[in-house]
Enzyme design. Structure first.
Site, PDB file in Angstrom:
ATOM      1  N   ASN A  13       0.812  -1.097   0.009  1.00  0.00           N
ATOM      2  CA  ASN A  13      -0.075   0.179   0.155  1.00  0.00           C
ATOM      3  C   ASN A  13       0.887   1.180  -0.160  1.00  0.00           C
ATOM      4  O   ASN A  13       1.605   1.445   1.071  1.00  0.00           O
ATOM      5  CB  ASN A  13      -0.890  -0.041   1.235  1.00  0.00           C
ATOM      6  N   LYS A  15       0.174   4.306  -0.288  1.00  0.00           N
ATOM      7  CA  LYS A  15      -0.809   5.237   0.396  1.00  0.00           C
ATOM      8  C   LYS A  15      -0.387   6.618  -0.565  1.00  0.00           C
ATOM      9  O   LYS A  15      -0.387   6.470  -1.867  1.00  0.00           O
ATOM     10  CB  LYS A  15       0.134   5.742   1.643  1.00  0.00           C
ATOM     11  N   HIS A  99      -9.489   1.078   5.259  1.00  0.00           N
ATOM     12  CA  HIS A  99      -8.236   1.310   5.568  1.00  0.00           C
ATOM     13  C   HIS A  99      -8.338   2.158   6.808  1.00  0.00           C
ATOM     14  O   HIS A  99      -9.015   3.217   6.766  1.00  0.00           O
ATOM     15  CB  HIS A  99      -7.231   1.758   4.638  1.00  0.00           C
ATOM     16  N   GLU A 101      -6.675   4.604   8.016  1.00  0.00           N
ATOM     17  CA  GLU A 101      -6.556   6.011   7.789  1.00  0.00           C
ATOM     18  C   GLU A 101      -7.717   6.701   6.939  1.00  0.00           C
ATOM     19  O   GLU A 101      -7.914   7.914   7.106  1.00  0.00           O
ATOM     20  CB  GLU A 101      -5.171   6.348   6.655  1.00  0.00           C
ATOM     21  N   GLU A 171      -5.007  -5.031  10.786  1.00  0.00           N
ATOM     22  CA  GLU A 171      -4.088  -4.133  10.930  1.00  0.00           C
ATOM     23  C   GLU A 171      -4.498  -3.301  12.230  1.00  0.00           C
ATOM     24  O   GLU A 171      -5.104  -2.220  12.075  1.00  0.00           O
ATOM     25  CB  GLU A 171      -4.040  -2.712   9.672  1.00  0.00           C
ATOM     26  N   GLY A 177       2.387   2.237  10.473  1.00  0.00           N
ATOM     27  CA  GLY A 177       3.550   3.231  10.485  1.00  0.00           C
ATOM     28  C   GLY A 177       4.136   3.785  11.614  1.00  0.00           C
ATOM     29  O   GLY A 177       4.910   4.929  11.667  1.00  0.00           O
ATOM     30  N   SER A 217       3.471  -2.112  10.326  1.00  0.00           N
ATOM     31  CA  SER A 217       4.819  -2.172  10.399  1.00  0.00           C
ATOM     32  C   SER A 217       5.803  -3.608  10.245  1.00  0.00           C
ATOM     33  O   SER A 217       6.892  -3.928  10.708  1.00  0.00           O
ATOM     34  CB  SER A 217       5.517  -1.535  12.014  1.00  0.00           C
TER      35      SER A 217
HETATM   36  C1  PEP Z   1      -0.438  -0.014   6.092  1.00  0.00           C
HETATM   37  O1  PEP Z   1      -0.765   1.378   5.757  1.00  0.00           O
HETATM   38  O2  PEP Z   1      -1.439  -0.723   5.703  1.00  0.00           O
HETATM   39  C2  PEP Z   1       0.419  -0.229   6.625  1.00  0.00           C
HETATM   40  C3  PEP Z   1       0.492  -1.784   7.310  1.00  0.00           C
HETATM   41  O3  PEP Z   1       1.455   0.642   6.803  1.00  0.00           O
HETATM   42  P1  PEP Z   1       3.028   0.113   7.426  1.00  0.00           P
HETATM   43  O4  PEP Z   1       3.278  -1.126   7.054  1.00  0.00           O
HETATM   44  O5  PEP Z   1       3.828   1.570   7.089  1.00  0.00           O
HETATM   45  O6  PEP Z   1       2.665   0.122   8.931  1.00  0.00           O
END
Ligand code: PEP
Length: 260
Positions: A13, A15, A99, A101, A171, A177, A217
């Site tokens: 992803n 973003k 998601h 976000e 998630e 992040g 992460s």
């Molecule tokens: C995500 O945006 O779905 C995500 C898991 O981000 P990150 O790997 O940066 O934590």
């Protein structure tokens, strides 16, 4: 449940990162590093503006294209939105919905995530439904209740046949992040619970074929341990998907003996 039925997926992803020039550079590097048979499904989800270019670059490669969101209508007065049919026309096979976000900054709810997912599946796209608790939810011991609520809302328009076009992504918001990853055991426990919830709704057989990813992460160093969990069938990767070497490291971990 027998995990050999489930082809693992590593999805990136991006973003709101990388415009067309940077997209070209990353995909060229990725395609040069990736083995012809990566041993799992590989998906990248760049920003909308990159999709036509990415589709062109990925022709004949083992990397599929996805998007980061879609609307529930296929046309109309919805300024700033994008339709599932448009994504398909641009070469997408998949789309992320719900998601955290989108939930945190753009008012996404379980209901709207569910409508987006149903429209994506109806259009023949694979929908990646994201669920996951906040830190406050987790500290209150509410992680499974929150995931159950998000799952019920997100899957409200999906029947048993549609489920074959759905991938879940667990998630935890506090791990996205932040560099703070759920331990493999914690992530595995929630993914197991999600599969159980899916089994209650769709039956054991359908749940046994459902792919559940971990995201938060995940990187080339911790991927092996996370992917070794029996109910984790891949990863949804943010930051580490923006560097070809790191993304390929995660894909390689997926293929290592004893991981899956
Ligand atoms: C995500 O945006 O779905 C995500 C898991 O981000 P990150 O790997 O940066 O934590």
């Amino acid at each position: 449940m027998d995990r050999s039925r489930r082809t693992p997926v590593i999805a990136g992803n991006w973003k709101m990162n990388l415009g067309p020039a940077a997209c070209r550079a990353l995909l060229e590097e990725l395609l040069a590093e990736l083995p012809a048979d990566p041993g799992c499904e590989v998906l990248v989800c760049p920003p909308y503006l990159d999709l036509p270019l990415a589709a062109e670059l990925l022709v004949g490669s083992p990397v599929a294209l996805g998007a980061q969101n879609c609307h529930w209508e296929n046309a109309g007065a919805y300024t700033g939105e994008i339709a599932p049919a448009m994504l398909r026309e641009a070469g997408c096979r998949a789309v992320i919905v719900g998601h955290s976000e989108r939930r945190q900054y753009f008012g996404e709810t379980d209901e709207t995530a569910g409508r987006r997912l149903a429209a994506a599946v109806e259009e023949g796209l694979t929908g990646i439904l994201c669920v996951g608790e906040s830190l406050a939810d987790r500290e209150a011991g509410e992680e499974l209740a929150v995931c159950a609520r998000q799952l019920a809302g997100g899957l409200s328009g999906i029947d048993a046949a549609g489920l074959s076009r759905v991938i879940l992504a667990y998630e935890p918001v506090w791990a996205i992040g932040t560099g703070r990853t759920a331990t493999a055991e914690e992530a595995g426990r929630v993914c197991r619970a999600l599969r159980r919830m899916a089994a209650e709704r769709y039956g054991e057989e359908a749940a046994a074929g459902l792919r559940i990813l971990y995201g938060g992460s995940m990187n080339e160093k911790n991927a092996r341990e996370l992917l070794a969990q029996p109910d984790i069938d891949g990863g949804l990767i943010g930051g580490a998907a923006l560097a070809a070497g790191r993304f390929c490291g995660i894909i390689a971990a997926c293929g290592e003996e004893g991981v899956l």
